[in-house]
Write an enzyme that holds these catalytic residues in place. Sequence first.
Site, PDB file in Angstrom:
ATOM      1  N   CYS A  67       3.839   2.381   3.417  1.00  0.00           N
ATOM      2  CA  CYS A  67       3.317   3.708   3.749  1.00  0.00           C
ATOM      3  C   CYS A  67       2.497   4.248   2.577  1.00  0.00           C
ATOM      4  CB  CYS A  67       4.467   4.664   4.036  1.00  0.00           C
ATOM      5  SG  CYS A  67       5.233   4.463   5.652  1.00  0.00           S
ATOM      6  N   GLU A  69       2.860   6.935   1.074  1.00  0.00           N
ATOM      7  CA  GLU A  69       3.748   7.559   0.092  1.00  0.00           C
ATOM      8  C   GLU A  69       4.253   6.542  -0.930  1.00  0.00           C
ATOM      9  OE1 GLU A  69       3.781   7.901   3.335  1.00  0.00           O
ATOM     10  OE2 GLU A  69       4.223   9.956   3.936  1.00  0.00           O
TER      11      GLU A  69
HETATM   12  N1  THU Z   1       2.563   5.730   7.733  1.00  0.00           N
HETATM   13  C1  THU Z   1       2.435   6.217   6.462  1.00  0.00           C
HETATM   14  O1  THU Z   1       1.630   5.694   5.663  1.00  0.00           O
HETATM   15  N2  THU Z   1       3.205   7.265   6.086  1.00  0.00           N
HETATM   16  C2  THU Z   1       4.072   7.905   6.907  1.00  0.00           C
HETATM   17  O2  THU Z   1       4.823   8.770   6.449  1.00  0.00           O
HETATM   18  C3  THU Z   1       4.083   7.596   8.342  1.00  0.00           C
HETATM   19  C4  THU Z   1       3.487   6.274   8.716  1.00  0.00           C
HETATM   20  C5  THU Z   1       1.788   4.564   8.119  1.00  0.00           C
HETATM   21  C6  THU Z   1       2.602   3.313   8.286  1.00  0.00           C
HETATM   22  C7  THU Z   1       1.716   2.498   9.207  1.00  0.00           C
HETATM   23  O3  THU Z   1       0.789   1.761   8.404  1.00  0.00           O
HETATM   24  C8  THU Z   1       0.951   3.518  10.026  1.00  0.00           C
HETATM   25  O4  THU Z   1       1.144   4.777   9.366  1.00  0.00           O
HETATM   26  C9  THU Z   1       1.439   3.659  11.466  1.00  0.00           C
HETATM   27  O5  THU Z   1       2.807   3.884  11.508  1.00  0.00           O
END
Ligand code: THU
Length: 146
Positions: A67, A69
């Site tokens: 993610c 984060e």
């Molecule tokens: N994703 C994030 O980068 N941060 C979050 O808090 C929610 C989800 C990303 C993970 C994945 O690459 C895409 O969003 C779809 O879930």
Amino acid sequence: MVKAEGPLTTTIDAETWQALHQAAVSAMGRAYAPYSRFPVGAAALVDDGRVITGCNVENSAYGVALCAECGVISELVNGGGGRLVAFACVNARGEAIVPCGRCRQLLSEHGGAALQLAMPQGIMTMDEVLPGAFGPADLDKIKENQ
Ligand code: THU
């Protein structure tokens, strides 16, 4: 830019939120999200004034996606550490999105209950976003019993 009001609360002005949003949008443009096609950018203000960013990085083994984060926290620690005081993350439209549950835990460790987050519904504290969070103090409790 940042005015400390006390040990736990800090006023983040509108200009700073705007800068964080802009940094998150820029990071979103660097995301690697060919599988979900859901690029995410995240940015955080550190207590020393630094703005750090991250983007999601997916993988052909879908489950190991990072993610946005994760990138923020990696940059924080690799850049010498510090406490997060404000956080924003955005989707491909530049709209605020909520951090997933796992990332709330990551942010909580490095920002604590007072970390302010730009959520779709407005500014919220980490204490509101992840009430009753597990943290380092919970590890210490068991040590006291030994
Ligand atoms: N994703 C994030 O980068 N941060 C979050 O808090 C929610 C989800 C990303 C993970 C994945 O690459 C895409 O969003 C779809 O879930």
